[in-house]
Design an enzyme around this catalytic site. Structure first.
Site, PDB file in Angstrom:
ATOM      1  N   ARG A   1       0.691  -1.249  -0.306  1.00 48.83           N
ATOM      2  CA  ARG A   1      -0.032   0.031   0.135  1.00 48.83           C
ATOM      3  C   ARG A   1       0.872   1.424   0.042  1.00 48.83           C
ATOM      4  NH1 ARG A   1      -4.471  -1.847   4.176  1.00 48.83           N
ATOM      5  NH2 ARG A   1      -2.860  -1.382   5.778  1.00 48.83           N
TER       6      ARG A   1
ATOM      7  N   LYS B   1       3.265 -16.385  10.436  1.00 44.14           N
ATOM      8  CA  LYS B   1       2.684 -16.697  11.796  1.00 44.14           C
ATOM      9  C   LYS B   1       2.127 -15.184  12.301  1.00 44.14           C
ATOM     10  CE  LYS B   1       5.418 -14.612  14.245  1.00 44.14           C
ATOM     11  NZ  LYS B   1       5.270 -13.628  15.280  1.00 44.14           N
TER      12      LYS B   1
ATOM     13  N   ASP C   1       2.789 -12.045  20.111  1.00 40.78           N
ATOM     14  CA  ASP C   1       3.205 -11.942  18.761  1.00 40.78           C
ATOM     15  C   ASP C   1       4.719 -12.657  18.773  1.00 40.78           C
ATOM     16  OD1 ASP C   1       2.854 -11.106  15.964  1.00 40.78           O
ATOM     17  OD2 ASP C   1       4.830 -10.389  16.434  1.00 40.78           O
TER      18      ASP C   1
HETATM   19  P1  NAP Z   1       4.770  -4.512   9.961  1.00 45.84           P
HETATM   20  O1  NAP Z   1       6.178  -4.127   9.623  1.00 45.84           O
HETATM   21  O2  NAP Z   1       3.641  -3.748  10.326  1.00 45.84           O
HETATM   22  O3  NAP Z   1       4.342  -4.981   8.285  1.00 45.84           O
HETATM   23  C1  NAP Z   1       3.036  -5.274   8.067  1.00 45.84           C
HETATM   24  C2  NAP Z   1       2.731  -4.730   6.446  1.00 45.84           C
HETATM   25  O4  NAP Z   1       1.616  -5.292   5.984  1.00 45.84           O
HETATM   26  C3  NAP Z   1       2.684  -3.512   6.161  1.00 45.84           C
HETATM   27  O5  NAP Z   1       3.511  -3.052   5.105  1.00 45.84           O
HETATM   28  C4  NAP Z   1       1.280  -3.025   6.133  1.00 45.84           C
HETATM   29  O6  NAP Z   1       0.968  -2.006   5.409  1.00 45.84           O
HETATM   30  C5  NAP Z   1       0.814  -4.332   5.306  1.00 45.84           C
HETATM   31  N1  NAP Z   1      -0.615  -4.580   5.338  1.00 45.84           N
HETATM   32  C6  NAP Z   1      -1.173  -4.483   6.145  1.00 45.84           C
HETATM   33  N2  NAP Z   1      -2.655  -4.837   6.042  1.00 45.84           N
HETATM   34  C7  NAP Z   1      -2.540  -5.058   4.660  1.00 45.84           C
HETATM   35  C8  NAP Z   1      -3.539  -5.070   3.682  1.00 45.84           C
HETATM   36  N3  NAP Z   1      -4.942  -5.277   3.815  1.00 45.84           N
HETATM   37  N4  NAP Z   1      -3.075  -5.144   2.197  1.00 45.84           N
HETATM   38  C9  NAP Z   1      -1.839  -5.280   2.107  1.00 45.84           C
HETATM   39  N5  NAP Z   1      -0.817  -4.905   2.853  1.00 45.84           N
HETATM   40  C10 NAP Z   1      -1.244  -4.734   4.085  1.00 45.84           C
HETATM   41  O7  NAP Z   1       4.729  -5.861  10.521  1.00 45.84           O
HETATM   42  P2  NAP Z   1       5.711  -7.212  10.290  1.00 45.84           P
HETATM   43  O8  NAP Z   1       6.668  -6.928  11.672  1.00 45.84           O
HETATM   44  O9  NAP Z   1       6.419  -7.427   8.919  1.00 45.84           O
HETATM   45  O10 NAP Z   1       4.769  -8.256  10.637  1.00 45.84           O
HETATM   46  C11 NAP Z   1       3.934  -8.918   9.888  1.00 45.84           C
HETATM   47  C12 NAP Z   1       3.506 -10.208  10.250  1.00 45.84           C
HETATM   48  O11 NAP Z   1       4.702 -11.154  10.323  1.00 45.84           O
HETATM   49  C13 NAP Z   1       3.127 -10.690  11.814  1.00 45.84           C
HETATM   50  O12 NAP Z   1       2.238 -11.678  11.502  1.00 45.84           O
HETATM   51  C14 NAP Z   1       4.175 -10.938  12.476  1.00 45.84           C
HETATM   52  O13 NAP Z   1       3.986 -11.710  13.511  1.00 45.84           O
HETATM   53  C15 NAP Z   1       4.985 -11.731  11.247  1.00 45.84           C
HETATM   54  N6  NAP Z   1       6.626 -11.760  11.944  1.00 45.84           N
HETATM   55  C16 NAP Z   1       7.147 -10.671  12.086  1.00 45.84           C
HETATM   56  C17 NAP Z   1       8.410 -10.877  12.543  1.00 45.84           C
HETATM   57  C18 NAP Z   1       9.238  -9.491  13.062  1.00 45.84           C
HETATM   58  O14 NAP Z   1      10.283  -9.554  13.282  1.00 45.84           O
HETATM   59  N7  NAP Z   1       8.727  -8.281  12.653  1.00 45.84           N
HETATM   60  C19 NAP Z   1       9.304 -11.789  12.506  1.00 45.84           C
HETATM   61  C20 NAP Z   1       8.378 -13.134  11.952  1.00 45.84           C
HETATM   62  C21 NAP Z   1       7.134 -13.092  11.711  1.00 45.84           C
HETATM   63  P3  NAP Z   1       0.545  -0.332   5.806  1.00 45.84           P
HETATM   64  O15 NAP Z   1       1.850  -0.012   6.613  1.00 45.84           O
HETATM   65  O16 NAP Z   1      -0.009   0.234   4.781  1.00 45.84           O
HETATM   66  O17 NAP Z   1      -0.266  -0.860   7.048  1.00 45.84           O
END
Ligand code: NAP
Length: 309
Positions: free
Chosen positions: A39, A92, A170
């Site tokens: 987005r 996850k 999380d």
């Molecule tokens: P993040 O940095 O907040 O990224 C989430 C992304 O998803 C953002 O770019 C967001 O865009 C996008 N998004 C949200 N809703 C959307 C939609 N309807 N359509 C298209 N894009 C959308 O979060 P993250 O840390 O990457 O985590 C995401 C997932 O990965 C979670 O389930 C988390 O548990 C998992 N995870 C994270 C980590 C970590 O270390 N961070 C490690 C392993 C797994 P906007 O900015 O526009 O909202």
């Protein structure tokens, strides 16, 4: 699988997509990244779309999507993809609730598509050797310590502390995914204490106790832990102590480091996804999410000081 690589679109280009998925996909290895859904604008060198319907309307041929968005909202994205005839891989936690994942599994079955609920920590190099070692021993007790600083590891990710974001669970669900791999059979919740900031809907800390047969299994989760993170699982057996540390990457038995393979969590996940598709099967496991649900349902909530990033 056949000779043609799997054509994949990556959805939700945030922290984990950039840190892990893009580098793993850059290796190729049977999966070709052909598009992104983001987005915030274009992703370098990739056809990028603001949502899945625009991707579908573009005419770009895609076989599968990998969803890296937060868990709340995944059900809608995954349903759209499955109904459009795409295979789906989920970061996850796979969705906001077990019911949502069950519905996705049914849709995948109906459409003859693959659904893969990934648990990346289970792919850490110490996990399988730990499981094999423990399977030959009698376990006396288990202590999980999963502590990190939310401001360092999840800067500005407000969704984590909102409803459906799961708070400290999380990262904690990574420990639960390893735990449920190490300990076959049911973990019965005995007690849970959840510390929820007065301005948030999800906990910043939790203390949980389960029973696993006669064995006590305890977990201590903290999202305000300053300093080096602790992602440890200690298992006391009748004779020795196993320590799985660094999120499952390093394994010690009575303090002696064990040989571990290379850390390739995400490469292994994509390899498995391609394998599942080629065999026409799904891999759906909600056990770690069910443990979170149990703690949320039966845990005692205590209000703590408001939290601001
Ligand atoms: P993040 O940095 O907040 O990224 C989430 C992304 O998803 C953002 O770019 C967001 O865009 C996008 N998004 C949200 N809703 C959307 C939609 N309807 N359509 C298209 N894009 C959308 O979060 P993250 O840390 O990457 O985590 C995401 C997932 O990965 C979670 O389930 C988390 O548990 C998992 N995870 C994270 C980590 C970590 O270390 N961070 C490690 C392993 C797994 P906007 O900015 O526009 O909202």
């Amino acid at each position: 699988m056949g000779s043609a690589p799997l054509r994949l679109a990556l959805v939700g280009i945030g922290k984990i997509a950039r840190d892990q998925h893009l580098p793993a996909l850059a290796r190729g290895d049977g999966v070709e990244l052909v598009a992104a859904v983001n987005r915030d604008g274009p992703v370098t060198q990739l056809a990028t779309f603001p949502d899945i319907p625009s991707l579908l309307a573009s005419g770009i041929r895609v076989d599968a999507v990998s969803l890296c968005t937060p868990p709340a909202g995944r059900h809608e994205l995954a349903s759209t993809a499955l109904e459009a005839g795409l295979h789906v891989m989920l970061e996850k936690p796979p969705a906001a609730s077990v019911a949502e994942v069950d519905d996705l599994a049914q849709r995948a079955r109906r459409r003859g598509k693959t659904l893969f609920t990934t648990w990346h920590s289970r792919e850490a190099s110490g996990v399988e050797p730990a499981r094999a070692w423990l399977s030959q021993r009698s376990i006396a007790s288990v202590q999980v310590t999963w502590k990190e600083d939310i401001r360092v590891w999840h800067p500005g990710q407000h969704w984590i502390l909102q409803a459906g974001g799961m708070g400290v669970f999380d990262p904690g669900i990574n420990a639960l995914s390893i735990l449920t791999r190490l300990l076959p059979g049911v973990l019965k919740l005995q007690s849970a204490s959840l510390s929820v900031p007065s301005n948030c809907q999800s906990p910043l800390a939790a203390e949980i106790v389960w029973s696993h047969g006669q064995t006590r299994v305890a977990a201590s989760f903290d999202f305000l832990y300053a300093g080096a993170p602790r992602w440890d699982i200690e298992v006391r057996t009748d004779a020795e102590m196993l320590l799985l540390t660094d999120g499952g990457h390093r394994l010690y038995i009575d303090g002696t480091p064990q040989v571990a393979g290379r850390n390739e969590e995400y490469a292994r996940l994509y390899h498995r996804f391609a394998e599942l598709i080629s065999t026409g099967t799904s891999d759906v496991d909600t056990t770690p999410l069910q443990l979170v649900t149990d703690a949320f349902r039966f845990g005692q909530r205590q209000a703590s000081a408001p939290f601001h990033f």
